[in-house]
Design a protein around this motif. Structure first.
Motif, PDB file in Angstrom:
ATOM      1  N   GLU A 184       0.686  -1.272  -0.208  1.00 47.56           N
ATOM      2  CA  GLU A 184       0.174  -0.030   0.154  1.00 47.56           C
ATOM      3  C   GLU A 184       0.939   1.139   0.068  1.00 47.56           C
ATOM      4  O   GLU A 184       0.488   2.350  -0.535  1.00 47.56           O
ATOM      5  CB  GLU A 184      -0.919  -0.225   1.222  1.00 47.56           C
ATOM      6  CG  GLU A 184      -1.959  -1.173   1.187  1.00 47.56           C
ATOM      7  CD  GLU A 184      -3.193  -0.907   1.768  1.00 47.56           C
ATOM      8  OE1 GLU A 184      -3.618   0.299   2.102  1.00 47.56           O
ATOM      9  OE2 GLU A 184      -3.770  -1.673   2.005  1.00 47.56           O
ATOM     10  N   ILE A 187      -3.287  -1.808  -3.228  1.00 46.57           N
ATOM     11  CA  ILE A 187      -4.126  -2.339  -2.205  1.00 46.57           C
ATOM     12  C   ILE A 187      -4.148  -3.781  -2.463  1.00 46.57           C
ATOM     13  O   ILE A 187      -4.546  -4.385  -3.479  1.00 46.57           O
ATOM     14  CB  ILE A 187      -5.544  -1.917  -2.348  1.00 46.57           C
ATOM     15  CG1 ILE A 187      -5.585  -0.351  -1.993  1.00 46.57           C
ATOM     16  CG2 ILE A 187      -6.404  -2.595  -1.176  1.00 46.57           C
ATOM     17  CD1 ILE A 187      -6.976   0.259  -1.912  1.00 46.57           C
ATOM     18  N   LEU A 239      -4.799  -6.919   6.910  1.00 45.56           N
ATOM     19  CA  LEU A 239      -5.046  -5.440   6.432  1.00 45.56           C
ATOM     20  C   LEU A 239      -5.530  -4.737   7.370  1.00 45.56           C
ATOM     21  O   LEU A 239      -5.432  -3.487   7.518  1.00 45.56           O
ATOM     22  CB  LEU A 239      -6.229  -6.041   5.290  1.00 45.56           C
ATOM     23  CG  LEU A 239      -5.875  -6.607   3.929  1.00 45.56           C
ATOM     24  CD1 LEU A 239      -6.995  -6.793   3.106  1.00 45.56           C
ATOM     25  CD2 LEU A 239      -4.848  -5.590   3.175  1.00 45.56           C
ATOM     26  N   ASP A 245      -3.193   5.470  -2.937  1.00 44.68           N
ATOM     27  CA  ASP A 245      -3.252   4.070  -2.477  1.00 44.68           C
ATOM     28  C   ASP A 245      -4.379   3.573  -3.484  1.00 44.68           C
ATOM     29  O   ASP A 245      -5.521   4.029  -3.395  1.00 44.68           O
ATOM     30  CB  ASP A 245      -3.363   3.926  -1.425  1.00 44.68           C
ATOM     31  CG  ASP A 245      -3.292   2.362  -0.850  1.00 44.68           C
ATOM     32  OD1 ASP A 245      -2.662   1.457  -1.471  1.00 44.68           O
ATOM     33  OD2 ASP A 245      -3.954   1.970   0.215  1.00 44.68           O
ATOM     34  N   GLY A 246      -4.390   2.658  -4.397  1.00 38.49           N
ATOM     35  CA  GLY A 246      -5.188   2.055  -5.070  1.00 38.49           C
ATOM     36  C   GLY A 246      -5.641   2.522  -6.365  1.00 38.49           C
ATOM     37  O   GLY A 246      -6.666   2.407  -6.970  1.00 38.49           O
TER      38      GLY A 246
END
Length: 286
Positions: A30, A35, A215, A282-283
């Motif tokens: 991350e 992710i 997570l 992130d992502g």
């Protein structure tokens, strides 16, 4: 009472270790901008292949390396899907979880000719204490590397502002692939610890949501290796507590005790951690 406390401490370290490895993998992934929902599946793959290779070679060390390699392979799959093909990271990670869980269940029938669980194989024995110590040492090393080295700066920059990485004549996609492969390898190591460290076999569902707890630990620890490790110890404590409390509190149902680590994870995700901010990119595909 002192014996009870000693047992609780030992069990906490054992139960926290596989989650620590997966959580450290989640942190580095991350931090790079990807992710990794697939931690659960990568742990399952690591656990399964560690048992298969240990069974075939009678060498738990080779089994451990196979578990790391299997996790790294699925990490590479996620990395390529998320970067080169810009597949939705949540969908890709979920797919890996399904593939690994289903593939391991099928592999039990094909390789061991029995569903549900493998035969017993050569395990690490007391050598698993080395992996416990390594988990905490690795957390400290990753904390230092991410915040005190140029390599760590590049990883964090690719998760915060990949355009700035390009401006520095670096490739943020390559950095993300590199980080996610490491993430998968660490999750695979956590799975291998479960199957040939803590136990000496693979059984369906043995990861039991530890990848998702990892997570939660990443968020609880604010995307810092040491913070995530501390969160894993908390979750490990609650998992160990169920074993210590069994037989001590007659009126408490066994199912309620088994739910303790998951309840702790839900409480953490519900906002006990306060206001936290994930890496900016992130992502987000680049």
């Amino acid at each position: 009472m002192s014996e009870l406390i000693a047992t609780l401490v030992v069990l906490t370290l054992i139960k926290a270790t596989p989650i620590i490895y997966a959580a450290l993998g989640g942190v580095i992934s991350e931090r790079s901008g990807v992710i990794n929902i697939g931690l659960e599946g990568m742990m399952a793959a690591g656990a399964f292949f560690a048992v298969v290779v240990s069974f075939a070679t009678h060498s738990p060390l080779l089994g451990l390396l196979a578990g790391i390699g299997a996790g790294g392979l699925f990490g590479c799959l996620l990395a390529v899907a998320a970067t080169r093909f810009k597949v939705d990271q949540i969908v890709a990670g979920t797919g890996i979880n399904l593939i690994c869980a289903g593939g391991a269940a099928y592999g039990l029938v094909v390789i061991f000719n029995q569903p549900g669980a493998s035969v017993q194989v050569a395990s690490l024995g007391q050598g698993f204490w080395i992996l416990i110590a390594l988990a905490f040492a690795l957390a400290a090393a990753m904390q230092w590397a991410l915040y005190r080295t140029p390599w760590g700066l590049r990883i964090r920059a690719s998760g915060e502002n990949p355009s700035a990485v390009v401006s520095a004549s670096l490739n943020p996609l390559a950095l993300r692939i590199y980080a996610v492969v490491i993430s998968g390898a660490l999750a695979g190591l956590g799975g291998a610890f479960l199957s040939i460290g803590e136990l000496n076999l693979y059984s369906d569902g043995m990861t039991a949501g530890r990848g998702f707890i990892a997570l939660a630990a990443v968020i609880f620890g604010r995307w810092h290796p040491l913070g995530a490790t501390a969160a894993c110890v908390v979750f490990g404590f609650f998992e160990a507590l169920q074993y210590v409390l069994q037989g001590q509190i007659a009126w408490l149902p066994a199912n309620a005790m088994q739910a303790l680590p998951y309840i702790a994870a839900l409480v953490a995700l519900a906002g006990v951690t306060g206001r936290v901010r994930a890496p900016e990119a992130d992502g987000v595909p680049f």
